[in-house]
Scaffold this active site. Structure first.
Site, PDB file in Angstrom:
ATOM      1  N   ASN A   9       0.874  -1.169   0.000  1.00  0.00           N
ATOM      2  CA  ASN A   9       0.000   0.000   0.000  1.00  0.00           C
ATOM      3  C   ASN A   9       0.911   1.219   0.000  1.00  0.00           C
ATOM      4  O   ASN A   9       1.632   1.458   0.964  1.00  0.00           O
ATOM      5  CB  ASN A   9      -0.895  -0.016   1.239  1.00  0.00           C
ATOM      6  CG  ASN A   9      -1.768   1.214   1.359  1.00  0.00           C
ATOM      7  OD1 ASN A   9      -1.564   2.224   0.687  1.00  0.00           O
ATOM      8  ND2 ASN A   9      -2.749   1.144   2.233  1.00  0.00           N
ATOM      9  N   SER A  11       0.393   4.211   0.514  1.00  0.00           N
ATOM     10  CA  SER A  11       0.092   5.198   1.557  1.00  0.00           C
ATOM     11  C   SER A  11       0.537   4.762   2.945  1.00  0.00           C
ATOM     12  O   SER A  11       0.350   5.505   3.908  1.00  0.00           O
ATOM     13  CB  SER A  11      -1.411   5.479   1.591  1.00  0.00           C
ATOM     14  OG  SER A  11      -1.831   5.985   0.357  1.00  0.00           O
ATOM     15  N   CYS A  12       1.108   3.584   3.047  1.00  0.00           N
ATOM     16  CA  CYS A  12       1.496   3.035   4.349  1.00  0.00           C
ATOM     17  C   CYS A  12       3.008   3.152   4.547  1.00  0.00           C
ATOM     18  O   CYS A  12       3.789   2.630   3.752  1.00  0.00           O
ATOM     19  CB  CYS A  12       1.061   1.573   4.438  1.00  0.00           C
ATOM     20  SG  CYS A  12       1.634   0.717   5.908  1.00  0.00           S
ATOM     21  N   SER A  13       3.421   3.819   5.606  1.00  0.00           N
ATOM     22  CA  SER A  13       4.852   4.005   5.854  1.00  0.00           C
ATOM     23  C   SER A  13       5.562   2.662   6.096  1.00  0.00           C
ATOM     24  O   SER A  13       6.689   2.475   5.652  1.00  0.00           O
ATOM     25  CB  SER A  13       5.076   4.944   7.033  1.00  0.00           C
ATOM     26  OG  SER A  13       4.541   4.393   8.221  1.00  0.00           O
ATOM     27  N   ASN A  16       5.963   1.009   2.753  1.00  0.00           N
ATOM     28  CA  ASN A  16       7.028   1.680   2.000  1.00  0.00           C
ATOM     29  C   ASN A  16       8.409   1.333   2.561  1.00  0.00           C
ATOM     30  O   ASN A  16       9.361   1.162   1.803  1.00  0.00           O
ATOM     31  CB  ASN A  16       6.808   3.195   1.997  1.00  0.00           C
ATOM     32  CG  ASN A  16       5.697   3.596   1.059  1.00  0.00           C
ATOM     33  OD1 ASN A  16       5.569   3.053  -0.031  1.00  0.00           O
ATOM     34  ND2 ASN A  16       4.877   4.533   1.484  1.00  0.00           N
TER      35      ASN A  16
END
Length: 118
Positions: A9, A11-13, A16
């Site tokens: 995802n 948007s997920c730190s 990432n």
């Protein structure tokens, strides 16, 4: 090392961080943005087998949608699977998957140990 797929995802730190770790260490992998390309019920079941966890353990109970859908007390695994298929944001992330194994790569510092298991 076997080919790895990451359910990712953007948007997920944590997701990432896992992706960056794989890139920085030259580990070959494919990215599946599971929000844009949601897994089927059968794919989720297969990942659950590889993770060796229950359906309930794969659900992100910290998601607002989890609360909005009022699924905290739902025990029927088939119903929970349907919620994840219809709302993939409820699936834990990131998940690293090979042919034989899968791991939820959280917290990010855990990923180094996980990679050695593949």
């Amino acid at each position: 090392m076997k080919k790895i797929i990451i359910w990712h995802n953007n948007s997920c730190s944590k997701s990432n961080s896992a992706k960056c770790f794989l890139e920085d260490n030259g580990i070959e992998f494919d990215v599946r943005n599971y929000l844009e390309n949601p897994p089927s019920k059968d794919e989720i079941k297969e990942v659950l087998k590889k993770l060796n966890i229950s359906v309930k353990e794969l659900i992100r109970d910290s998601e607002k949608l989890y609360i909005d859908l009022n699924i905290k007390n739902v025990e029927d695994e088939n119903i929970l699977l349907n919620f994840m298929v219809e709302n993939p944001i409820l699936i834990q992330r990131p998940i690293l998957i090979s042919n034989e194994k899968a791991y939820i790569a959280r917290p990010p510092k855990k990923i180094e140990d996980i990679i050695n298991e593949f």
